[in-house]
Every structure is written in structure tokens, then in C-alpha cells.
Design a protein around this motif. Structure first.
Motif, PDB file in Angstrom:
ATOM      1  N   ASN A 168       0.840  -1.204   0.000  1.00 17.47           N
ATOM      2  CA  ASN A 168       0.000   0.000   0.000  1.00 17.47           C
ATOM      3  C   ASN A 168       0.872   1.250   0.000  1.00 17.47           C
ATOM      4  N   LEU A 169       0.258   2.393  -0.272  1.00 18.17           N
ATOM      5  CA  LEU A 169       0.938   3.675  -0.112  1.00 18.17           C
ATOM      6  C   LEU A 169       0.393   4.393   1.104  1.00 18.17           C
ATOM      7  N   TYR A 170       1.304   4.985   1.878  1.00 23.33           N
ATOM      8  CA  TYR A 170       0.961   5.717   3.092  1.00 23.33           C
ATOM      9  C   TYR A 170       1.556   7.125   3.029  1.00 23.33           C
ATOM     10  N   ILE A 171       0.948   8.028   3.802  1.00 23.52           N
ATOM     11  CA  ILE A 171       1.427   9.411   3.876  1.00 23.52           C
ATOM     12  C   ILE A 171       1.509   9.838   5.334  1.00 23.52           C
ATOM     13  N   ALA A 172       2.482  10.697   5.633  1.00 22.70           N
ATOM     14  CA  ALA A 172       2.602  11.306   6.960  1.00 22.70           C
ATOM     15  C   ALA A 172       3.294  12.656   6.789  1.00 22.70           C
TER      16      ALA A 172
END
Length: 330
Positions: A168-172
Motif C-alpha cells: 500500500n501507499l501511506y502518507i505522513a
């Protein structure tokens, strides 16, 4: 088509041979830098030039080499060069020779202002936010960073689940170049058939800004001819940590084109041409689809370049162009 009998067309002539996961950056002084994964997966390289064309023949500097054992001793992948808070950093992924799929994201920092000549130091593995119990505990790679409204955001791919797992792709949001400020937010998971060929994969994020929108391209599926590019987009005024503000395009925006001799395009980056107006997409692809053995270890993913066009609604359009015409705008 295989590596011994592929066709060279007007569309599939490489920009730089055998450089996968290409990342190109234009600095504030106009200098262009280029880095990528090398076939041996054993080092981080960088070249610089005053023009994009100049990168083709520019000297390639080795900035860092893999460790002999332990962490960062195998699978050195997808480096990206960024200038943050007035200093140079490189994000990259690496594995452990004793556990080759224990891939994690790492950070290098340049001690000076010349990324080609000055010394680089290791800052270790990227750090999750203090209250984040999930990030970087599994196969994690392909980090990129971008700025919006004075804040830096970090996007990366990480696997979850059991068996073959799902990427998956995650952002922070960033707290520091080597640490996240917020808990991971899931941006996208492989929803469609074109994201699930061979493996269920979303990886290789890249950011393109245009007319108030932020476009996030990513790569999907296994690394053979099924590899392709998808896209999300959001309004730059929205809360980018809210996954509901992102819209996912339901079809790939760039895929294999057998007639043009381009197979498995993906893991791109974006850069402005020398006119500071034209957007370019730098991506990798092969010139054939028949791969001997594991596609991951086939060395002939070459860096290629296309001009990004925009439709009447301002959305980017990715179309393979005659490379001789692309050369005219570089």
C-alpha cells in the motif's frame, strides 16, 4: 521480444541505459541531478549537469556502498535526492543479506553543499512518529517527499497482511528529514485488476503539481510487462492527511505499448524542463517482454523521458512521444 531480439522504435530509445527507478531533480541554481537503482543493487550513484541532455554523459559519482553484512547489505533500491531545510538528503531502501526481503527505508545526509563531492553520512533507518506503532515494521520502500503550504509530507510503500502480502501507499507529515511527525495514513491499496498482476502492488510514488492540484502517480503490479502507472489527485487547499480528499483514477495512466516497444513502464519522477514551464516525466521501462528468470534481476530497465501534456480540464496526460522530438525540449 527478449533482450536478444527486441525492436528499437522511435518511442523506446533510452535516455540512460540500465537505470531503474529514475529520479531527476532540478536545484534552485538550475543544476540537474540524476540518481537511480543500479542493476547490482549495491550502491548509490549520482550525476549532475547544467542541462538534462548533459546528464546522459555526465560522470557518475558513487556516494555510498552497501554494508558487507547486516542491515543495508543487499537490495539497495530507489534512491531519491532532496534538498530540505537547506541541506541535502537521500532516501533509499535496503535489505539485510541474512534476510533479503527485510527491506526498510534509510536516510543519507550530505555534510556539505556539494552533493557530488562532499561527504555523506548515514542517519540510519527512517523513524516513525513517537505514537506510530505500525510504520516500518514490514517491507517498506520507495519514499518520496514534497512540500505543500509550508509543510513537508512523506509518502512511501509498505506491505501488510500475510502470504505474498499487499503493498500500500501511506502518507505522513515530516517532523525532521529522518523522522515522521504523524501516524501513517493509508492513501491507496491495490483495488483493481491492473494493480494485482503477479503481486498486489502500489509503490513508487511521485508528485506533480499543476493549477492548484496535487497529482500523485504510483506504480502497480509485478515488475514485468504488467507494471504500469496509476494516479491519485487532490486539491492543494485540502488536508492532505485526510484520505477522503484524494481521488483515485480507475484505469492506469501509463502502460505497456507493444506497438511502440515499451514494456512495464513505471517508477517515475517529475522535473521541470529548462524553460521552467514544461513538465517532464522520467520513468523506466524495458524494450521487451520475455524475461529470463525473475524480472527483478533483469538489468534492462532503462530510464526514459516523456513530456507531460494537459487536457482541457488541466489533468495530466501521459502519451509516448517520438524521442527525437522529446530531445528538442530538453
Amino acid at each position: 521480444m527478449n533482450q536478444h531480439n527486441f525492436r528499437v522504435t522511435d518511442y523506446n530509445k533510452p535516455f540512460i541505459l540500465q537505470r531503474a527507478d529514475p529520479y531527476m531533480y532540478k536545484h534552485t541554481d538550475g543544476t540537474y541531478y540524476f540518481t537511480a537503482s543500479v542493476p547490482e543493487y549495491d550502491r548509490i550513484v549520482l550525476r549532475g549537469a547544467k542541462t538534462i541532455k548533459g546528464l546522459k554523459q555526465a560522470e557518475e559519482h558513487v556516494l555510498w556502498r552497501k554494508h558487507e553484512e547486516g542491515e543495508q547489505s543487499i537490495h539497495i533500491w530507489a534512491p531519491e535526492l532532496h534538498y530540505l531545510y537547506g541541506e541535502w538528503y537521500i532516501y533509499y531502501a535496503a535489505g539485510d543479506a541474512a534476510d533479503i526481503w527485510k527491506i526498510r527505508p534509510y536516510v543519507l545526509h550530505c555534510k556539505g553543499q556539494n552533493p557530488l563531492e562532499d561527504e555523506w553520512e548515514e542517519l540510519g533507518m527512517m523513524q516513525a512518529a513517537d505514537d506510530d506503532e505500525f510504520s516500518f515494521h514490514a517491507f517498506s520502500l520507495d519514499a518520496t517527499v514534497f512540500e505543500n503550504k509550508g509543510e513537508y509530507y512523506w509518502i512511501w510503500a509498505e506491505k501488510t497482511g500475510v502470504g505474498k502480502q499487499i503493498s500500500n501507499l501511506y502518507i505522513a507529515r515530516l517532523e525532521a528529514p529522518n523522522k515522521l511527525a504523524t501516524v501513517q495514513v493509508l492513501l491507496t491499496t491495490p483495488d483493481y485488476a491492473w494493480e494485482r498482476e503477479g503481486f498486489w502492488v502500489n509503490e513508487g510514488p511521485a508528485i506533480l503539481k499543476h493549477e492548484g492540484r496535487i497529482y500523485l502517480t504510483f506504480s502497480a503490479s509485478a515488475t514485468g510487462s504488467c507494471y504500469c502507472m496509476g494516479m491519485l489527485y487532490a486539491d492543494e487547499e485540502e488536508d492532505l492527511l485526510d484520505p477522503h480528499v484524494w481521488t483515485k483514477v480507475k484505469v492506469p495512466v501509463l502502460a505497456t505499448d507493444e506497438e511502440k516497444g515499451i514494456y512495464g513502464p513505471g517508477h517515475n519522477s517529475f522535473v521541470k524542463a529548462e524553460d521552467d514551464m514544461t513538465d517532464l516525466c522520467v520513468y523506466h521501462a524495458r524494450q521487451y517482454d520475455e524475461i529470463e528468470g525473475d524480472s527483478l534481476y533483469d538489468p534492462n530497465r532503462h530510464a526514459m523521458i516523456m513530456q507531460v501534456q494537459y487536457n482541457e480540464d488541466g489533468f495530466p496526460v501521459f502519451e509516448y512521444g517520438d524521442t527525437s522530438k522529446t530531445d528538442c525540449i530538453l
